[in-house]
Write a protein that holds these residues in place. Structure first.
Motif, PDB file in Angstrom:
ATOM      1  N   PRO A  89       0.622   6.128  11.453  1.00  0.00           N
ATOM      2  CA  PRO A  89      -0.574   5.370  12.228  1.00  0.00           C
ATOM      3  C   PRO A  89      -0.317   4.968  13.549  1.00  0.00           C
ATOM      4  O   PRO A  89       0.655   5.041  14.009  1.00  0.00           O
TER       5      PRO A  89
ATOM      6  N   ILE B  55      -3.383  -6.708   6.698  1.00  0.00           N
ATOM      7  CA  ILE B  55      -3.771  -6.478   5.232  1.00  0.00           C
ATOM      8  C   ILE B  55      -2.619  -6.794   4.313  1.00  0.00           C
ATOM      9  O   ILE B  55      -2.967  -7.268   3.304  1.00  0.00           O
ATOM     10  N   ALA B  56      -1.300  -6.175   4.672  1.00  0.00           N
ATOM     11  CA  ALA B  56      -0.405  -6.154   3.662  1.00  0.00           C
ATOM     12  C   ALA B  56       0.132  -7.598   3.684  1.00  0.00           C
ATOM     13  O   ALA B  56       0.267  -7.977   2.376  1.00  0.00           O
TER      14      ALA B  56
ATOM     15  N   PRO C 213       0.835  -1.065   0.006  1.00  0.00           N
ATOM     16  CA  PRO C 213      -0.135   0.206  -0.038  1.00  0.00           C
ATOM     17  C   PRO C 213       0.699   1.330  -0.171  1.00  0.00           C
ATOM     18  O   PRO C 213       2.085   1.387   0.466  1.00  0.00           O
TER      19      PRO C 213
ATOM     20  N   GLU D 163       1.204   6.534   4.182  1.00  0.00           N
ATOM     21  CA  GLU D 163       0.293   7.620   4.668  1.00  0.00           C
ATOM     22  C   GLU D 163       1.184   8.799   5.090  1.00  0.00           C
ATOM     23  O   GLU D 163       2.446   8.756   5.599  1.00  0.00           O
TER      24      GLU D 163
ATOM     25  N   GLU E 107      -3.949   0.529  14.198  1.00  0.00           N
ATOM     26  CA  GLU E 107      -3.915   0.908  12.966  1.00  0.00           C
ATOM     27  C   GLU E 107      -2.925   0.186  12.039  1.00  0.00           C
ATOM     28  O   GLU E 107      -2.831  -0.369  11.083  1.00  0.00           O
ATOM     29  N   LEU E 108      -1.683   0.226  12.774  1.00  0.00           N
ATOM     30  CA  LEU E 108      -0.452  -0.221  12.291  1.00  0.00           C
ATOM     31  C   LEU E 108      -0.436  -1.975  12.062  1.00  0.00           C
ATOM     32  O   LEU E 108      -0.294  -2.378  11.080  1.00  0.00           O
TER      33      LEU E 108
ATOM     34  N   LYS F 238      -3.347  -3.513  11.909  1.00  0.00           N
ATOM     35  CA  LYS F 238      -4.378  -3.854  10.901  1.00  0.00           C
ATOM     36  C   LYS F 238      -3.889  -3.687   9.420  1.00  0.00           C
ATOM     37  O   LYS F 238      -4.016  -4.411   8.572  1.00  0.00           O
ATOM     38  N   GLU F 239      -2.860  -2.644   9.289  1.00  0.00           N
ATOM     39  CA  GLU F 239      -2.439  -2.509   8.022  1.00  0.00           C
ATOM     40  C   GLU F 239      -1.156  -3.625   7.877  1.00  0.00           C
ATOM     41  O   GLU F 239      -1.135  -4.171   6.463  1.00  0.00           O
TER      42      GLU F 239
END
Length: 242
Positions: free
Chosen positions: A67, A78-79, A60, A63, A71-72, A74-75
């Motif tokens: 974060p 996802i990554a 991704p 940002e 949030e980190l 979760k990212e």
């Protein structure tokens, strides 16, 4: 029966024949021209670049603001999922492309419709592949059979050792009160065997007592509540001479 691989008595004649067929053969080596070797090298480089591109596209965009911890996480999850999906997609596409590229020349070689030397050379390699698959299947079956026989022999050996220990124990129980019978034995071989059995029993008993003491010490040192466990309590407090 022996082959060029050496004596292999556990294999059947048919399996030995397959093993000979599976041996390296200089006729199976396909010599590629410089141009063909270059094409294969460029194809491998292209596949590596495609994989790198797929992995980079799965990352991704960064940002502007950092974060938070949640949030980190979760990212990152996802990554990781996107990375695995990109890798799986690339792997499937690569295997599909390879299969398509391999199918046509193999079919031509098998059906004797090959027009180029590399395609004609495939026929022997295809036959060799089939022989190797058959040899592997039969040798794997023979290996499993040998393992089963070994396992059965190990169990039988343990049973025989247990029976021998019981017989020696019974003999010692019968003779420990009165040893005058030994003076009546005139067979030197029998006396020697008896002495050996008694020595073996003492050695085995000493080893057993050592192992039992170590196990008892390990249970005590482990911190387990062995006093409330009948088996552990019997192991720790057992002071019998059996």
């Amino acid at each position: 029966m022996a082959t060029k691989h050496g004596p292999l008595p556990h294999l059947r004649p048919g399996e030995l024949t397959l093993l000979d067929y599976a041996a390296d053969d200089s006729r199976d080596v396909v010599t590629l021209s410089d141009q063909e070797a270059l094409i294969l090298q460029l194809a491998n480089q292209l596949q590596e670049q495609q994989l790198e591109k797929a992995l980079l596209e799965s990352v991704p965009e960064p940002e502007t603001s950092p974060p938070s911890s949640d949030e980190l996480d979760k990212e990152l999850a996802i990554a990781e999922r996107e990375f695995l999906e990109a890798r799986a997609t690339y792997t499937v596409r690569r295997k599909a492309a390879r299969t398509i590229l391999m199918t046509d020349p193999i079919l031509k070689a098998v059906h004797l419709k090959a027009t180029t030397p590399p395609e004609r050379a495939l026929l022997r390699l295809v036959n060799r592949r089939d022989v190797l698959a058959l040899a592997h299947e039969n040798l794997a079956s023979a290996h499993d059979q040998v393992l089963k026989q070994l396992s059965g022999l190990e169990v039988e050996n343990l049973q025989i050792n247990q029976e021998n220990r019981e017989l020696v124990q019974q003999l010692l129980e019968l003779t420990k009160q009165d040893s005058s019978w030994r003076e009546e034995l005139k067979d030197a071989k029998l006396l020697s065997q008896l002495d050996q059995l008694e020595a073996d029993f003492k050695t085995s008993k000493a080893k057993w007592e050592t192992v039992k003491s170590i196990a008892s010490a390990m249970v005590v040192a482990s911190g387990l509540n062995w006093a409330d466990d009948d088996k552990l309590q019997a192991l720790v407090l057992d002071e019998s001479d059996d």
